[in-house]
Design a protein around this motif. Structure first.
Motif, mmCIF file in Angstrom:
data_model
loop_
_atom_site.group_PDB
_atom_site.id
_atom_site.type_symbol
_atom_site.label_atom_id
_atom_site.label_comp_id
_atom_site.label_asym_id
_atom_site.label_seq_id
_atom_site.Cartn_x
_atom_site.Cartn_y
_atom_site.Cartn_z
ATOM 1 N N UNK A 109 -20.810 -4.290 -18.268
ATOM 2 C CA UNK A 109 -21.088 -3.158 -18.671
ATOM 3 C C UNK A 109 -20.223 -2.019 -18.655
ATOM 4 N N UNK A 110 -19.660 -1.751 -17.505
ATOM 5 C CA UNK A 110 -18.508 -0.829 -17.220
ATOM 6 C C UNK A 110 -17.504 -1.050 -17.975
ATOM 7 N N UNK A 111 -17.128 -2.194 -18.262
ATOM 8 C CA UNK A 111 -15.814 -2.565 -19.152
ATOM 9 C C UNK A 111 -16.154 -2.570 -20.436
ATOM 10 N N UNK A 112 -17.039 -2.147 -20.953
ATOM 11 C CA UNK A 112 -17.416 -2.092 -22.366
ATOM 12 C C UNK A 112 -17.580 -3.705 -23.123
ATOM 13 N N UNK A 113 -17.818 -4.653 -22.531
ATOM 14 C CA UNK A 113 -17.671 -6.008 -23.126
ATOM 15 C C UNK A 113 -19.175 -6.076 -23.514
ATOM 16 N N UNK A 167 -19.854 -6.333 -27.417
ATOM 17 C CA UNK A 167 -19.218 -5.244 -28.067
ATOM 18 C C UNK A 167 -18.092 -5.790 -28.770
ATOM 19 N N UNK A 168 -17.513 -4.957 -29.697
ATOM 20 C CA UNK A 168 -16.164 -5.591 -30.340
ATOM 21 C C UNK A 168 -15.008 -6.081 -29.236
ATOM 22 N N UNK A 211 -18.693 20.387 -5.778
ATOM 23 C CA UNK A 211 -18.373 19.502 -6.973
ATOM 24 C C UNK A 211 -17.566 18.195 -6.371
ATOM 25 N N UNK A 212 -18.143 16.866 -6.966
ATOM 26 C CA UNK A 212 -17.334 15.961 -6.459
ATOM 27 C C UNK A 212 -17.480 14.914 -7.995
ATOM 28 N N UNK A 213 -16.432 14.131 -7.850
ATOM 29 C CA UNK A 213 -16.367 13.191 -9.084
ATOM 30 C C UNK A 213 -17.133 12.116 -8.952
ATOM 31 N N UNK A 214 -17.639 11.752 -10.279
ATOM 32 C CA UNK A 214 -18.638 10.534 -10.413
ATOM 33 C C UNK A 214 -18.327 9.946 -11.528
ATOM 34 N N UNK A 215 -19.285 9.251 -12.256
ATOM 35 C CA UNK A 215 -19.069 8.404 -13.535
ATOM 36 C C UNK A 215 -20.300 8.157 -14.152
ATOM 37 N N UNK A 216 -19.863 7.933 -15.598
ATOM 38 C CA UNK A 216 -21.224 7.733 -16.561
ATOM 39 C C UNK A 216 -20.831 6.547 -17.300
ATOM 40 N N UNK A 217 -21.165 5.232 -16.985
ATOM 41 C CA UNK A 217 -20.647 4.079 -17.867
ATOM 42 C C UNK A 217 -21.264 3.946 -19.073
ATOM 43 N N UNK A 218 -22.462 4.571 -19.372
ATOM 44 C CA UNK A 218 -23.098 4.369 -20.671
ATOM 45 C C UNK A 218 -22.690 5.088 -22.032
ATOM 46 N N UNK A 248 -17.333 -0.933 -10.608
ATOM 47 C CA UNK A 248 -17.833 -1.750 -9.549
ATOM 48 C C UNK A 248 -17.721 -3.157 -9.932
ATOM 49 N N UNK A 249 -17.214 -3.682 -8.608
ATOM 50 C CA UNK A 249 -17.208 -5.559 -8.893
ATOM 51 C C UNK A 249 -17.311 -5.977 -7.655
#
Length: 386
Positions: free
Chosen positions: A238-242, A249-250, A35-42, A165-166
Motif C-alpha cells: 500500500x505504501x509503495x502505491x502498488x 495500481x498502474x 510539531x513532528x514529522x509523520x506520514x499519510x500513505x493514503x 514500514x517493512x
C-alpha cells in the motif's frame, strides 16, 4: 514522483518543520513547537506531513517544483484543498514565478486572501527557484483554529513513520501477492481481505512461499499469526502505491509485468523494487539521516542495538518521528522504530560488510555503498518507465 522532486519537497518541508519547532514567529502561525514529522500513505497523498502533538492536529504539505506551468501550480492548490478532507490543515509550497515568469505565488496568495476563502485552512509558502536552499517564505498563514469535529482527520494515535514500514515480505512473496491481486482484480470491494490474503496465508503456513534466500517460508498457523501477518504483507504494498485494498495500481501492474518478464528473483525485479523502496518509500531519506547522525556523533555505540537507539534519539530530537508510547519501551515490544530496515537494505547489497556475518561496524555504525545505490536508482527508474 522523481528523486529531484522528493529531495526538494523534503528540503522545504524540513525547513518549515525546523522553524516551527524553534518557534520562528514568521512561520509558526497557530502551531506549537511540538510539531513532528509523520506520514499519510493514503490517496490523495501529500508530499510532507506533520503532526502537532500539542494541538493534536495534522498538517499536510504539497510541494510543486520550479519551471512548471501556471496550470500545474493551480493544480497544487486543488491538491492542498483536497487534503483538508482528512487533515485539519494543509499547505502549498510553490516558486515565486512560473516557467513563463508569471508571479504565480502572489497570484495564489491573492486568491486565498479573497473574502470567500479567508477561512480556508491552507498556508501558502514561496521559494526562490534560483536559490531553493535559502528556505521558504510564508505568504499566507493560518490564523484560525479549525473545528476538529468537522473533518475526518488522520488517526493521531498511529505513529506513522515518514518511511515505508517493512517486515517479513520477500521479493518472491511480493510477486506472489501481485499475481493474486491480478487474479482477483475484477472483483469489487476489499479484495485483499476477502480474496488475496486468505489464499496467501494458506500458502504461507503450508510452506509454499519463499523467503529472501529462496527457501520455503516456515510459519506457525494461529489466530495471532494470521492477524499479524495480514498487516505485514498488506502495508508495504500500500505504501509503495502498488495496490489499494488489493486492487493493482498502474505501478502495481508494471511491477507484475517486470516480474513476469524477467522473474521475481531477477536483477530487474529486485532493482525495480529497490528503487520503489528507496524513492517512493523514502528509505533514501532515512539512509541520509543515518549518515547525518554518524557524522555528527563524536562517540558511537559499540553494539547495533544501542546504535539504533541513538539513531532514534537523533530522529526524535530533529522532530522526524513522533513521541513513542512509554509502554513501547518498557515492554520491549519494539525496542526502536527502526528494526528491520537495515536488514532490508542488506538484501539489496547497499550496505558494506564489517565481516561475513555483520554489516554493523563497531563504534562507526553502518557504511553504505553509494555506487550500488546510484546503480539501483538508475536501473530501477529505467525499468519502471519503459
Amino acid at each position: 514522483m522523481g528523486i529531484l522532486h522528493d529531495n526538494l519537497a523534503t528540503a522545504c518541508g524540513d525547513d518549515i518543520l525546523r522553524r516551527i519547532r524553534t518557534g520562528d514567529s514568521s512561520i509558526s502561525q497557530i502551531f506549537s513547537t511540538k510539531m513532528v514529522r509523520s506520514a499519510d500513505w493514503d490517496w490523495p497523498r501529500p508530499d510532507y506531513v506533520c503532526i502537532d502533538e500539542e494541538l493534536k492536529c495534522s498538517y499536510a504539505l504539497e510541494f510543486k517544483p520550479p519551471l512548471q506551468s501556471k496550470r500545474e501550480y493551480l493544480t497544487g492548490l486543488g491538491q492542498a484543498l483536497s487534503y483538508l478532507q482528512k487533515h485539519l490543515y494543509s499547505g502549498l509550497i510553490v516558486p515565486t514565478v512560473a516557467d513563463d515568469g508569471f508571479h504565480i505565488a502572489d497570484f495564489i496568495a491573492n486568491t486565498l486572501n479573497a473574502d470567500e476563502f479567508k477561512k480556508v485552512a491552507i498556508s501558502l509558502y514561496s521559494y526562490n527557484p534560483l536559490d531553493i536552499g535559502s528556505g521558504v517564505t510564508l505568504l499566507r498563514g493560518i490564523d484560525e483554529k479549525r473545528d476538529a469535529t468537522k473533518v475526518k482527520s488522520v488517526d493521531l494515535s498511529k505513529k506513522e513513520t515518514f518511511w515505508c514500514w517493512w517486515r517479513d515480505c520477500s521479493h518472491y512473496e511480493l510477486y506472489d501477492l501481485l499475481e493474486l491481486a491480478f487474479r482477483y482484480n475484477e472483483y469489487e470491494g476489499n479484495i485483499y481481505t476477502e480474496k488475496i490474503y486468505p489464499e496467501f496465508y494458506e500458502r504461507l503456513v503450508t510452506e509454499k512461499t519463499k523467503g529472501w534466500d529462496g527457501n520455503p517460508r516456515k510459519k506457525t498457523r494461529s489466530p495471532k499469526s494470521c492477524k499479524a501477518e495480514k498487516q505485514n504483507y498488506k502495508i508495504p504494498l500500500s505504501q509503495l502505491e502498488l495496490w489499494n485494498e488489493g486492487h493493482l495500481t498502474n505501478l502495481g501492474f508494471k511491477m507484475l509485468e517486470i516480474g513476469k518478464k524477467y522473474g521475481p528473483n531477477s536483477d530487474a525485479f529486485l532493482n525495480a523494487l529497490a528503487y520503489l523502496i528507496l524513492v517512493n518509500g523514502k528509505h533514501l531519506e532515512l539512509i541520509k539521516i543515518f549518515e547525518e547522525y554518524q557524522s555528527k556523533s563524536v562517540v558511537l555505540p559499540e553494539d547495533s542495538k544501542n546504535f539504533l537507539l541513538g539513531v532514534e534519539t537523533f530522529l526524535t530530537s530533529e522532530g522526524k518521528i513522533g513521541t513513542r508510547k512509554p509502554t513501547a519501551v518498557t515492554t520491549a515490544a519494539k525496542v526502536t522504530y527502526i528494526r528491520d530496515e537495515p536488514k532490508l537494505w542488506n538484501k539489496f547489497q547497499i550496505m558494506k560488510l564489517a565481516n561475513k556475518n555483520s554489516y554493523f561496524f563497531k563504534g562507526e555504525g553502518y557504511k553504505f555503498d553509494w555506487h550500488k545505490i546510484s546503480d539501483l536508482l538508475i536501473s530501477g527508474s529505467q525499468l519502471l518507465n519503459e
